[in-house]
Design a protein around this motif. Structure first.
Motif, PDB file in Angstrom:
ATOM      1  N   GLY A 133     -25.302 -34.471  40.938  1.00 43.67           N
ATOM      2  CA  GLY A 133     -26.520 -34.200  41.713  1.00 43.67           C
ATOM      3  C   GLY A 133     -26.208 -33.519  43.035  1.00 43.67           C
ATOM      4  N   PRO A 134     -27.233 -32.911  43.654  1.00 45.70           N
ATOM      5  CA  PRO A 134     -27.021 -32.153  44.890  1.00 45.70           C
ATOM      6  C   PRO A 134     -26.792 -33.024  46.128  1.00 45.70           C
ATOM      7  CG  PRO A 134     -29.343 -32.148  44.304  1.00 45.70           C
ATOM      8  CD  PRO A 134     -28.632 -32.854  43.197  1.00 45.70           C
ATOM      9  N   ASN A 135     -26.919 -34.347  45.985  1.00 42.63           N
ATOM     10  CA  ASN A 135     -26.637 -35.226  47.127  1.00 42.63           C
ATOM     11  C   ASN A 135     -25.205 -35.764  47.097  1.00 42.63           C
ATOM     12  OD1 ASN A 135     -27.561 -36.605  44.841  1.00 42.63           O
ATOM     13  ND2 ASN A 135     -28.118 -38.421  45.996  1.00 42.63           N
ATOM     14  N   ILE A 136     -24.384 -35.285  46.163  1.00 41.51           N
ATOM     15  CA  ILE A 136     -22.992 -35.764  46.065  1.00 41.51           C
ATOM     16  C   ILE A 136     -22.076 -34.873  46.899  1.00 41.51           C
ATOM     17  CG2 ILE A 136     -21.041 -36.106  44.482  1.00 41.51           C
ATOM     18  CD1 ILE A 136     -23.129 -36.924  42.361  1.00 41.51           C
ATOM     19  N   THR A 137     -21.183 -35.512  47.644  1.00 39.46           N
ATOM     20  CA  THR A 137     -20.242 -34.806  48.532  1.00 39.46           C
ATOM     21  C   THR A 137     -19.542 -33.639  47.829  1.00 39.46           C
ATOM     22  OG1 THR A 137     -18.227 -35.036  49.864  1.00 39.46           O
ATOM     23  CG2 THR A 137     -18.425 -36.506  47.978  1.00 39.46           C
ATOM     24  N   PRO A 138     -19.304 -32.532  48.572  1.00 32.03           N
ATOM     25  CA  PRO A 138     -18.502 -31.452  47.989  1.00 32.03           C
ATOM     26  C   PRO A 138     -17.023 -31.832  47.888  1.00 32.03           C
ATOM     27  CG  PRO A 138     -19.084 -30.941  50.264  1.00 32.03           C
ATOM     28  CD  PRO A 138     -19.826 -32.195  49.906  1.00 32.03           C
ATOM     29  N   GLY A 139     -16.632 -32.941  48.566  1.00 33.95           N
ATOM     30  CA  GLY A 139     -15.239 -33.387  48.462  1.00 33.95           C
ATOM     31  C   GLY A 139     -14.769 -34.142  49.691  1.00 33.95           C
ATOM     32  N   TYR A 140     -13.565 -34.682  49.583  1.00 35.05           N
ATOM     33  CA  TYR A 140     -12.932 -35.394  50.701  1.00 35.05           C
ATOM     34  C   TYR A 140     -12.119 -34.409  51.538  1.00 35.05           C
ATOM     35  CZ  TYR A 140     -13.754 -39.452  47.640  1.00 35.05           C
ATOM     36  OH  TYR A 140     -14.323 -40.408  46.837  1.00 35.05           O
ATOM     37  N   LEU A 141     -11.895 -34.756  52.791  1.00 32.45           N
ATOM     38  CA  LEU A 141     -10.981 -33.987  53.632  1.00 32.45           C
ATOM     39  C   LEU A 141      -9.554 -34.213  53.127  1.00 32.45           C
ATOM     40  CD1 LEU A 141     -11.986 -34.631  57.356  1.00 32.45           C
ATOM     41  CD2 LEU A 141     -12.067 -32.452  56.156  1.00 32.45           C
ATOM     42  N   HIS A 142      -8.831 -33.165  52.830  1.00 35.10           N
ATOM     43  CA  HIS A 142      -7.403 -33.231  52.462  1.00 35.10           C
ATOM     44  C   HIS A 142      -7.100 -34.051  51.212  1.00 35.10           C
ATOM     45  CE1 HIS A 142      -7.418 -31.875  56.557  1.00 35.10           C
ATOM     46  NE2 HIS A 142      -7.527 -33.071  57.068  1.00 35.10           N
ATOM     47  N   HIS A 143      -8.118 -34.411  50.422  1.00 31.60           N
ATOM     48  CA  HIS A 143      -7.881 -35.219  49.215  1.00 31.60           C
ATOM     49  C   HIS A 143      -8.702 -34.664  48.065  1.00 31.60           C
ATOM     50  CE1 HIS A 143      -5.623 -38.562  51.046  1.00 31.60           C
ATOM     51  NE2 HIS A 143      -6.412 -38.399  52.080  1.00 31.60           N
ATOM     52  N   ASP A 144      -8.171 -34.763  46.868  1.00 28.77           N
ATOM     53  CA  ASP A 144      -8.930 -34.356  45.684  1.00 28.77           C
ATOM     54  C   ASP A 144      -9.966 -35.412  45.339  1.00 28.77           C
ATOM     55  OD1 ASP A 144      -7.461 -32.031  45.377  1.00 28.77           O
ATOM     56  OD2 ASP A 144      -5.944 -33.004  44.128  1.00 28.77           O
ATOM     57  N   MET A 145     -11.041 -34.960  44.724  1.00 26.24           N
ATOM     58  CA  MET A 145     -12.084 -35.870  44.282  1.00 26.24           C
ATOM     59  C   MET A 145     -11.986 -36.004  42.767  1.00 26.24           C
ATOM     60  SD  MET A 145     -16.009 -35.740  45.576  1.00 26.24           S
ATOM     61  CE  MET A 145     -16.763 -34.665  44.392  1.00 26.24           C
ATOM     62  N   SER A 146     -12.298 -37.186  42.257  1.00 22.02           N
ATOM     63  CA  SER A 146     -12.223 -37.422  40.815  1.00 22.02           C
ATOM     64  C   SER A 146     -13.465 -36.838  40.139  1.00 22.02           C
ATOM     65  CB  SER A 146     -12.122 -38.931  40.563  1.00 22.02           C
ATOM     66  OG  SER A 146     -11.810 -39.170  39.229  1.00 22.02           O
ATOM     67  N   VAL A 147     -13.314 -35.640  39.575  1.00 23.97           N
ATOM     68  CA  VAL A 147     -14.439 -34.933  38.950  1.00 23.97           C
ATOM     69  C   VAL A 147     -14.039 -34.489  37.549  1.00 23.97           C
ATOM     70  CG1 VAL A 147     -15.972 -32.927  39.125  1.00 23.97           C
ATOM     71  CG2 VAL A 147     -15.253 -34.101  41.196  1.00 23.97           C
ATOM     72  N   CYS A 148     -14.970 -34.591  36.619  1.00 23.53           N
ATOM     73  CA  CYS A 148     -14.719 -34.134  35.247  1.00 23.53           C
ATOM     74  C   CYS A 148     -15.939 -33.365  34.756  1.00 23.53           C
ATOM     75  CB  CYS A 148     -14.441 -35.335  34.344  1.00 23.53           C
ATOM     76  SG  CYS A 148     -14.086 -34.857  32.645  1.00 23.53           S
ATOM     77  N   ASP A 149     -15.757 -32.074  34.480  1.00 13.99           N
ATOM     78  CA  ASP A 149     -16.850 -31.199  34.015  1.00 13.99           C
ATOM     79  C   ASP A 149     -18.073 -31.269  34.927  1.00 13.99           C
ATOM     80  OD1 ASP A 149     -15.363 -30.387  31.812  1.00 13.99           O
ATOM     81  OD2 ASP A 149     -16.086 -32.050  30.564  1.00 13.99           O
ATOM     82  N   GLY A 150     -17.822 -31.308  36.243  1.00 17.48           N
ATOM     83  CA  GLY A 150     -18.930 -31.324  37.199  1.00 17.48           C
ATOM     84  C   GLY A 150     -19.501 -32.698  37.480  1.00 17.48           C
ATOM     85  N   TRP A 151     -18.979 -33.726  36.829  1.00 13.70           N
ATOM     86  CA  TRP A 151     -19.439 -35.104  37.059  1.00 13.70           C
ATOM     87  C   TRP A 151     -18.478 -35.816  38.005  1.00 13.70           C
ATOM     88  CZ3 TRP A 151     -23.813 -37.444  34.882  1.00 13.70           C
ATOM     89  CH2 TRP A 151     -24.504 -36.671  33.939  1.00 13.70           C
ATOM     90  N   PHE A 152     -19.029 -36.486  39.009  1.00 18.06           N
ATOM     91  CA  PHE A 152     -18.230 -37.272  39.953  1.00 18.06           C
ATOM     92  C   PHE A 152     -17.950 -38.639  39.333  1.00 18.06           C
ATOM     93  CE2 PHE A 152     -18.773 -40.410  43.621  1.00 18.06           C
ATOM     94  CZ  PHE A 152     -17.430 -40.380  43.984  1.00 18.06           C
ATOM     95  N   LEU A 153     -16.661 -38.959  39.164  1.00 19.00           N
ATOM     96  CA  LEU A 153     -16.279 -40.252  38.580  1.00 19.00           C
ATOM     97  C   LEU A 153     -16.123 -41.266  39.708  1.00 19.00           C
ATOM     98  CD1 LEU A 153     -13.621 -38.868  36.059  1.00 19.00           C
ATOM     99  CD2 LEU A 153     -15.986 -39.527  35.561  1.00 19.00           C
ATOM    100  N   THR A 154     -16.964 -42.284  39.694  1.00 24.80           N
ATOM    101  CA  THR A 154     -17.031 -43.219  40.823  1.00 24.80           C
ATOM    102  C   THR A 154     -15.917 -44.266  40.830  1.00 24.80           C
ATOM    103  OG1 THR A 154     -18.431 -44.752  39.592  1.00 24.80           O
ATOM    104  CG2 THR A 154     -19.556 -43.021  40.854  1.00 24.80           C
ATOM    105  N   GLY A 155     -15.338 -44.544  39.642  1.00 24.67           N
ATOM    106  CA  GLY A 155     -14.381 -45.647  39.562  1.00 24.67           C
ATOM    107  C   GLY A 155     -15.082 -46.990  39.422  1.00 24.67           C
ATOM    108  N   ASP A 156     -16.403 -47.008  39.483  1.00 26.30           N
ATOM    109  CA  ASP A 156     -17.182 -48.238  39.332  1.00 26.30           C
ATOM    110  C   ASP A 156     -17.504 -48.467  37.859  1.00 26.30           C
ATOM    111  OD1 ASP A 156     -17.136 -48.270  42.042  1.00 26.30           O
ATOM    112  OD2 ASP A 156     -19.274 -47.950  42.333  1.00 26.30           O
ATOM    113  N   LEU A 157     -17.591 -49.719  37.485  1.00 27.01           N
ATOM    114  CA  LEU A 157     -17.895 -50.075  36.097  1.00 27.01           C
ATOM    115  C   LEU A 157     -19.352 -50.483  35.941  1.00 27.01           C
ATOM    116  CD1 LEU A 157     -14.745 -52.221  35.258  1.00 27.01           C
ATOM    117  CD2 LEU A 157     -15.146 -49.830  34.682  1.00 27.01           C
ATOM    118  N   GLY A 158     -19.939 -50.083  34.815  1.00 27.63           N
ATOM    119  CA  GLY A 158     -21.317 -50.482  34.557  1.00 27.63           C
ATOM    120  C   GLY A 158     -21.746 -50.032  33.182  1.00 27.63           C
ATOM    121  N   TYR A 159     -23.017 -50.251  32.874  1.00 23.89           N
ATOM    122  CA  TYR A 159     -23.560 -49.781  31.593  1.00 23.89           C
ATOM    123  C   TYR A 159     -25.020 -49.401  31.783  1.00 23.89           C
ATOM    124  CZ  TYR A 159     -25.741 -54.428  31.123  1.00 23.89           C
ATOM    125  OH  TYR A 159     -26.485 -55.555  31.338  1.00 23.89           O
ATOM    126  N   LEU A 160     -25.524 -48.605  30.851  1.00 23.97           N
ATOM    127  CA  LEU A 160     -26.939 -48.248  30.818  1.00 23.97           C
ATOM    128  C   LEU A 160     -27.585 -48.998  29.660  1.00 23.97           C
ATOM    129  CD1 LEU A 160     -26.575 -44.359  31.211  1.00 23.97           C
ATOM    130  CD2 LEU A 160     -27.353 -45.952  32.973  1.00 23.97           C
TER     131      LEU A 160
END
Length: 488
Positions: free
Chosen positions: A348-375
């Motif tokens: 979504g457009p409210n997700i950070t473009p990235g961290y300063l000096h660090h890579d962000m966990s992204v896969c095919d444009g999806w931000f991977l939060t590292g949080d666990l859950g289900y729908l």
């Protein structure tokens, strides 16, 4: 260059100059009055060599001057590094050096910390807000438009490695967060948002942004006080409030048998899943609690439980805000089906473009939060763990690795493991387990107090013979709590 949009404060003042913008104690400011003060601040800022893209840190409490300064820094195009006033100078110096911040503005309450920071950060110029107010005015280049791709703010979130990461938030992130929330909660003519959460957190800053975008007043409180918060909610003046579980618990206890004014329409609850008994207690009192899920990286909530679903989906964080998408990713990288646990992935457009000096966990444009859950079958999100090891204590993120690193810096400690234990007041508190030589719990607690913010200090430090490890010799934090069975 990204999409341009009018400066929010200037546009808001042009549209509705006489509407109330800010209420603090018994003082009020209209948007016109707010703009005039902010312009005054901006002219004084230019004397500190602050211009477009300058990194400027602020170490301030929830006070009107903080609101004025934030808008003034946006007016000159600076990138604001929000410092958590609960952290030690040692913790903050890392953030200032990492972000290459050149100027720090601080409340006089934090003079000692500011002096320590000047000593720890070679290129830092610090100035109290009082000194800024009395400084000379200069001609200033006002940014009458915002580029939605420009960085507006930087907030540090503790990385699981123990080193915090600077989350960059663009004007576009804040804009879409505000629009997404308004499409969910709506905007009413009498709306007013009570801000008792810190402005240095995204939950507080997002309220500031929404105030000028929506044209609604903020009722600002320097620090949370349940009696005062309750009185405002009973007065009919406030319609929305952002809280974490520990705050809501205290408000309900103080409220006793009373209830809130019918104007009050939204208790926005973040900072980790709420216990079911608390939600049921609110339901009985007809307190409209909307659970939400979000983080610094998503510029406030990105998933919220809509009003019509608030009781039939108790325990859920809800569905994504209109501009956002959500899915669950299994361990094998494939999309999970309904009711299947996996990692929460967001877009979504409210997700950070990235961290300063660090890579962000992204896969095919999806931000991977590292949080666990289900729908569930209807697409409602249930968060099971805010990152497998994360401890959320009173709405603050506490990372075990950071505490472990501090403990292992003590000469008597060989190994350390930290986990969260459920706590009725704070949601969770940190318990630490160490393997080492003879050392008292109090000695280690004192050692932690010198290096960590108070909310990160473990409630207990327990000495054990060995820590639970897996075949790869990695610490299994999930098994640490088994070590205290029979001890308490």
């Amino acid at each position: 260059m990204g999409e341009m949009i009018p400066n929010w404060l200037l546009q808001r003042t042009h549209l509705t100059p006489t509407r109330t913008a800010l209420v603090f104690n018994e003082q009020t400011w209209s948007f016109q009055e707010l703009k005039e003060i902010v312009l005054d601040y901006a002219m004084k800022l230019s004397g500190y060599s602050i211009s477009h893209h300058s990194r400027v840190a602020i170490l301030m409490k929830n006070r009107p001057k903080t609101v004025f300064l934030v808008h003034a820094l946006q007016l000159v195009g600076a990138e604001i590094v929000f410092l958590n006033s609960r952290l030690t100078a040692s913790e903050l110096s890392y953030q200032i050096n990492d972000s290459e911040t050149t100027v720090l503005f601080y409340d006089l309450d934090f003079s000692t910390t500011a002096e320590d920071l000047e000593r720890l950060c070679a290129d830092l110029q610090s100035c109290s807000i009082e000194d800024l107010i009395t400084s000379a005015k200069h001609i200033v280049n006002i940014h009458s438009e915002f580029d939605l791709d420009d960085i507006s703010s930087i907030m540090y979130t503790s990385g699981t490695t123990g080193k915090p990461k600077g989350v960059q938030q663009t004007y576009g992130n804040h804009w879409w967060s505000a629009i997404g929330s308004s499409l969910n909660l709506g905007i009413q003519e009498n709306d007013a948002w009570l801000c008792t959460v810190p402005i240095f957190h995204i939950s507080g800053l997002s309220i500031l942004m929404r105030s000028v975008i929506y044209g609604i007043p903020i009722f600002l409180m320097e620090e949370f006080n349940e009696e005062y918060a309750n009185s405002l909610l009973q007065s009919g003046k406030v319609t929305i409030m952002s809280v974490v579980t520990a705050m809501l618990n205290r408000m309900l206890t103080a409220l006793k048998d009373e209830s809130y004014h019918e104007n009050f329409r939204c208790m926005l609850l973040g900072g980790g899943p709420a216990p079911l008994p608390l939600l049921e207690k609110c339901a009985k009192k007809h307190i409209p609690v909307f659970q939400s899920y979000g983080m610094t990286e998503t510029a406030s909530q990105i998933v919220t439980l809509s009003p019509e679903d608030s009781f039939k989906k108790l325990g859920s964080a809800g569905k994504p805000l209109f501009p956002a998408q959500i899915k669950i990713v299994r361990n094998d990288g494939k999309d999970a089906s309904a009711l299947e646990t996996g990692e929460i992935a967001l877009k979504g457009p409210n997700i950070t473009p990235g961290y300063l000096h660090h890579d962000m966990s992204v896969c095919d444009g999806w931000f991977l939060t590292g949080d666990l859950g289900y729908l569930d079958e209807d697409g409602f999100l249930y968060v099971q763990d805010r990152r497998s090891d994360l401890i959320i204590s009173g709405g603050e993120n506490v990372y075990p690795a950071e505490i472990e690193a501090v403990l292992m810096a003590h000469e008597t400690v060989y190994e350390a493991g930290v986990t969260g234990i459920n706590d009725t007041t704070w949601g969770q508190v940190a318990y630490a387990f160490i393997v080492g030589q003879n050392v008292t719990e109090e000695e280690l607690l004192q050692f932690c107090r010198e290096k960590l913010a108070s909310y990160k200090i473990p409630k207990r430090i327990i000495q054990v013979k060995e820590l639970p490890r897996n075949a790869a010799n990695k610490l299994v934090r999930g098994k640490l709590r088994l070590l205290i069975e029979g001890r308490n």
